[in-house]
Scaffold this active site. Sequence first.
Site, PDB file in Angstrom:
ATOM      1  N   ASN A   4       6.214  -6.255   4.137  1.00 19.43           N
ATOM      2  CA  ASN A   4       5.127  -5.291   4.350  1.00 19.43           C
ATOM      3  C   ASN A   4       3.928  -5.733   3.516  1.00 19.43           C
ATOM      4  OD1 ASN A   4       3.485  -3.077   4.649  1.00 19.43           O
ATOM      5  ND2 ASN A   4       4.805  -1.664   3.500  1.00 19.43           N
ATOM      6  N   LYS A   6       0.997  -4.617   3.492  1.00 20.34           N
ATOM      7  CA  LYS A   6       0.141  -3.479   3.109  1.00 20.34           C
ATOM      8  C   LYS A   6      -1.342  -3.788   3.322  1.00 20.34           C
ATOM      9  CE  LYS A   6       3.707  -1.786   0.091  1.00 20.34           C
ATOM     10  NZ  LYS A   6       4.082  -0.916  -0.988  1.00 20.34           N
ATOM     11  N   HIS A  92       6.304   5.372   6.169  1.00 25.36           N
ATOM     12  CA  HIS A  92       6.327   4.792   4.821  1.00 25.36           C
ATOM     13  C   HIS A  92       5.880   5.841   3.815  1.00 25.36           C
ATOM     14  CE1 HIS A  92       5.318   2.268   1.396  1.00 25.36           C
ATOM     15  NE2 HIS A  92       6.094   1.342   1.938  1.00 25.36           N
ATOM     16  N   GLU A  94       3.925   5.714   1.414  1.00 28.28           N
ATOM     17  CA  GLU A  94       2.480   5.723   1.148  1.00 28.28           C
ATOM     18  C   GLU A  94       1.731   6.478   2.247  1.00 28.28           C
ATOM     19  OE1 GLU A  94       2.130   1.496   0.534  1.00 28.28           O
ATOM     20  OE2 GLU A  94       3.207   1.704  -1.358  1.00 28.28           O
ATOM     21  N   GLU A 164      14.246   3.917   0.949  1.00 30.29           N
ATOM     22  CA  GLU A 164      13.224   3.542  -0.032  1.00 30.29           C
ATOM     23  C   GLU A 164      12.991   4.701  -0.975  1.00 30.29           C
ATOM     24  OE1 GLU A 164      10.148   0.326   1.155  1.00 30.29           O
ATOM     25  OE2 GLU A 164       9.387   2.313   1.552  1.00 30.29           O
ATOM     26  N   GLY A 170       6.754   0.068  -5.650  1.00 29.32           N
ATOM     27  CA  GLY A 170       5.636  -0.354  -6.483  1.00 29.32           C
ATOM     28  C   GLY A 170       5.840  -0.117  -7.970  1.00 29.32           C
ATOM     29  N   SER A 210      10.416  -2.323  -4.722  1.00 26.83           N
ATOM     30  CA  SER A 210      10.449  -3.296  -5.830  1.00 26.83           C
ATOM     31  C   SER A 210      11.473  -4.425  -5.646  1.00 26.83           C
ATOM     32  CB  SER A 210      10.684  -2.586  -7.163  1.00 26.83           C
ATOM     33  OG  SER A 210       9.587  -1.746  -7.464  1.00 26.83           O
TER      34      SER A 210
END
Length: 250
Positions: A4, A6, A92, A94, A164, A170, A210
Amino acid sequence: MVGNLKMNLLSKSERDHYFESFKKELTGKKLENTEIVLCPPFIHLEEFSKLISDKVKIGAQNMFWEKEGSFTGEISPVMLKNFGCEYVIIGHSERRRFFSENDEDVNLKIISALKVKLKTIICIGETRAERNSGETMKVVTNQVKEALKEISRTRADQIVVTYEPVWAVGSDILPTSHEIMEAKVLIRKILVELFGKKYAAKVKIIYGGSVNVKMTKQVCLDPEMDGVLVGRDSLTPRDLIKIAEIISDK
Ligand code: PGA
């Protein structure tokens, strides 16, 4: 494995640099039984589709559920399909966090993606606060059930569920193999409830948050996951392909 990228690769030259280095790193690598799904920003999809091969597929990071029309700024699943995407990431953390996507949106997107035969990489996972208050199982169960509402079991082979934990994305703080294994067992159990044993087995369950070369064993091989979703480290093609090699050698 999913890379990904991003909101990165800000210029054509950055993109071309990534592209060349990815191709170089991939040369001569066997990667048996492993598929790399690269998910660049929309603007680079067309260029990245040149990388498509038996080992490399292209995915988008998001989409809208409508097919076409007056939806300023949105991208449709049909566009993705027509520009070479085989996969799309949906839900996701985010997107949920910065764009207020909820389980209902996620479900609509999945239904719409599957309709045009885009494979869906669905992200689910608990926040730190939810884990601390012992709600992990409840949150994971709800998210999976809500995401897959009204979805036929015949679509099972087009679904990837990514566990996740939001706190691991992150952050460089990773769950233990045991925690990942627990989540996987739970997700598989819900899938069996929804789809029956035979079809549930067709859904891939991967881990994200991560992931790096050093931790691939802990988060993928030990808990026997089907793969990983890599964020930051996918920006370094050497690391991304190294992770793919570790998975493929298992
Ligand atoms: P990260 O991102 O690998 O940088 O933690 C993971 C993700 O995109 O979910």
